[in-house]
Design a protein around this motif. Structure first.
Motif, short mmCIF file in Angstrom:
data_model
loop_
_atom_site.label_atom_id
_atom_site.label_comp_id
_atom_site.label_asym_id
_atom_site.label_seq_id
_atom_site.Cartn_x
_atom_site.Cartn_y
_atom_site.Cartn_z
N VAL A 56 0.30 0.15 -1.45
CA VAL A 56 0.28 -0.44 -2.72
C VAL A 56 -0.99 -0.93 -3.31
CG1 VAL A 56 1.38 -2.09 -4.38
CG2 VAL A 56 2.79 -0.83 -2.47
N GLU A 57 -1.73 -0.49 -4.15
CA GLU A 57 -2.92 -0.94 -4.35
C GLU A 57 -3.20 -2.31 -4.45
OE1 GLU A 57 -6.69 0.07 -7.75
OE2 GLU A 57 -4.35 1.16 -8.15
N ASN A 58 -4.21 -3.18 -4.05
CA ASN A 58 -4.36 -4.44 -3.88
C ASN A 58 -3.48 -5.07 -3.18
OD1 ASN A 58 -6.84 -3.75 -5.66
ND2 ASN A 58 -5.67 -4.13 -7.32
N LYS A 59 -2.62 -4.53 -2.50
CA LYS A 59 -1.53 -5.25 -1.57
C LYS A 59 -1.96 -4.74 -0.32
CE LYS A 59 0.65 -7.42 -5.08
NZ LYS A 59 0.86 -8.91 -5.00
N ILE A 60 -1.75 -3.76 0.02
CA ILE A 60 -1.97 -3.26 1.32
C ILE A 60 -2.60 -1.92 1.42
CG2 ILE A 60 0.18 -1.74 1.31
CD1 ILE A 60 0.85 -2.40 4.14
N ILE A 61 -3.59 -1.82 2.49
CA ILE A 61 -4.50 -0.70 2.87
C ILE A 61 -3.87 0.40 3.68
CG2 ILE A 61 -6.52 -2.02 2.11
CD1 ILE A 61 -7.23 -2.26 5.27
N GLN A 62 -4.47 1.46 3.56
CA GLN A 62 -3.70 2.68 4.38
C GLN A 62 -3.84 2.45 5.90
OE1 GLN A 62 -6.26 6.22 4.76
NE2 GLN A 62 -4.37 7.48 4.68
N GLU A 63 -5.17 2.03 6.31
CA GLU A 63 -5.30 1.77 7.78
C GLU A 63 -4.34 0.55 8.18
OE1 GLU A 63 -8.79 3.37 5.88
OE2 GLU A 63 -7.56 1.77 5.33
N PHE A 64 -3.89 -0.51 7.52
CA PHE A 64 -3.04 -1.59 8.02
C PHE A 64 -1.75 -1.05 7.95
CE2 PHE A 64 -0.39 -5.34 7.30
CZ PHE A 64 -1.14 -6.22 8.43
N LEU A 65 -1.26 -0.26 7.16
CA LEU A 65 -0.08 0.33 7.01
C LEU A 65 0.03 1.14 8.20
CD1 LEU A 65 2.60 0.77 5.63
CD2 LEU A 65 1.48 2.87 4.30
N GLU A 97 14.01 -1.91 4.04
CA GLU A 97 14.38 -3.23 4.13
C GLU A 97 13.46 -3.89 5.33
OE1 GLU A 97 18.59 -2.79 5.10
OE2 GLU A 97 19.13 -2.61 2.88
N TYR A 98 12.63 -3.29 5.87
CA TYR A 98 11.85 -4.07 6.85
C TYR A 98 10.94 -5.14 6.21
CZ TYR A 98 8.38 -4.49 10.62
OH TYR A 98 7.39 -5.10 11.57
N ASN A 99 10.97 -6.28 6.76
CA ASN A 99 10.11 -7.54 6.34
C ASN A 99 8.88 -7.70 7.35
OD1 ASN A 99 11.79 -8.12 4.20
ND2 ASN A 99 13.31 -8.77 5.39
N PHE A 100 7.94 -8.12 6.88
CA PHE A 100 6.72 -8.32 7.59
C PHE A 100 5.72 -9.19 6.88
CE2 PHE A 100 5.79 -4.79 5.44
CZ PHE A 100 4.29 -4.85 4.99
N TYR A 101 4.91 -10.02 7.57
CA TYR A 101 3.95 -10.81 6.78
C TYR A 101 2.62 -9.81 6.35
CZ TYR A 101 -0.16 -13.70 6.45
OH TYR A 101 -1.24 -14.57 5.82
N CYS A 102 2.53 -9.82 5.29
CA CYS A 102 1.22 -9.12 4.77
C CYS A 102 0.18 -9.89 4.27
CB CYS A 102 1.73 -8.33 3.31
SG CYS A 102 0.31 -7.26 2.80
N PRO A 103 -0.87 -10.02 5.03
CA PRO A 103 -2.00 -10.74 4.66
C PRO A 103 -2.93 -10.35 3.57
CG PRO A 103 -2.61 -9.44 6.52
CD PRO A 103 -1.08 -9.17 6.38
N SER A 104 -3.88 -10.97 3.18
CA SER A 104 -4.74 -10.46 1.99
C SER A 104 -5.40 -9.25 2.48
CB SER A 104 -5.78 -11.39 1.70
OG SER A 104 -6.87 -11.62 2.69
N VAL A 105 -5.84 -8.21 1.65
CA VAL A 105 -6.47 -7.13 1.73
C VAL A 105 -7.86 -7.37 2.64
CG1 VAL A 105 -7.98 -5.20 0.74
CG2 VAL A 105 -5.78 -5.89 -0.17
N LYS A 106 -8.57 -8.54 2.34
CA LYS A 106 -9.81 -8.78 3.03
C LYS A 106 -9.50 -9.07 4.79
CE LYS A 106 -13.50 -12.25 3.30
NZ LYS A 106 -13.95 -13.54 2.72
N GLU A 107 -8.26 -9.99 4.77
CA GLU A 107 -7.84 -10.00 6.50
C GLU A 107 -7.35 -8.79 6.66
OE1 GLU A 107 -5.69 -14.44 6.75
OE2 GLU A 107 -4.99 -13.03 5.14
N GLN A 108 -6.70 -8.01 6.23
CA GLN A 108 -6.49 -6.64 6.65
C GLN A 108 -7.47 -5.79 7.01
OE1 GLN A 108 -3.42 -4.24 4.09
NE2 GLN A 108 -2.65 -6.06 3.19
#
Length: 204
Positions: A56-65, A97-108
């Motif tokens: 999801v743009e500006n939410k999670i980057i490919q590498e972190f996923l 339904e998987y839940n996880f903590y999603c840090p900011s894009v910078k942190e990712q």
């Protein structure tokens, strides 16, 4: 890591296939304990046994996923959800339904950078380890070959001194004749046999 990549034409594909691109992460829903996850860097086709996941743009980057899906926590979650009769498979509803903590894009990006470095170092260590295993096998072979050479030299020496006959060596019958002994004595290891000292007075 993908190996032996082929085009759809080369594979002669006729069953239902779907397009993916370099923005996706592909996750195999069959047998999640195998952790078949690919971070795409090209366009291609995937089968119905694969989930194509878009960051999801500006939410999670490919590498972190990619690293998230490769984590032990997610894999354990997927395995629990795939425990069913027949072939283990993760369904779409359970996956989302998987839940996880999603840090900011910078942190990712910072996390990914550290994980990439760790992954690179791990691969280097694996390469070194495999090379050491290979070197050890070569050493074992050389030692065994060396032992065979020593055994051959020992046999030739015993033939020269008359302690054994050629027929004994050929038939692998290791009997040696001690000085002043009328009979042959069998020994287990030729190299351990040491002839006794000869008393000059007894030789007359």
């Amino acid at each position: 890591t993908l190996i032996n990549l082929k085009t759809a034409k080369e594979e002669k594909l006729i069953s239902g296939k779907f397009l993916f691109d370099e923005t996706m992460v592909l996750y195999s829903k069959i047998r999640p304990y195998l952790m078949k996850i690919v971070k795409c860097n090209f366009k291609g086709l995937y089968s119905a046994d694969i989930y194509p996941l878009f960051p999801v743009e500006n939410k999670i980057i490919q590498e972190f996923l990619y690293y998230l899906l490769s984590s032990n926590h997610f894999t354990e979650y997927a395995i629990i959800g795939s425990q069913r009769a027949g072939m283990p498979k993760v369904n779409r509803k359970y996956l989302f339904e998987y839940n996880f903590y999603c840090p900011s894009v910078k942190e990712q990006k910072q996390i990914v950078q550290k994980l990439d470095a760790l992954s690179s170092e791990t691969k280097k260590l694996e390469t070194i380890y495999q090379q050491k295993i290979k070197d050890l096998e070569e050493l074992k072979k050389s030692v065994l070959q060396g032992r065979k050479s020593i055994a051959k030299m020992s046999a030739n020496k015993m033939l020269e001194t008359g302690l054994v006959t050629y027929k004994m060596v050929k038939n692998n019958q290791w009997f040696v004749k001690k000085p002043f002994q009328p009979r042959y004595t069998k020994v287990n290891i030729v190299s351990k046999y040491t002839p006794p000292e000869v008393n000059p007075e007894e030789s007359h």
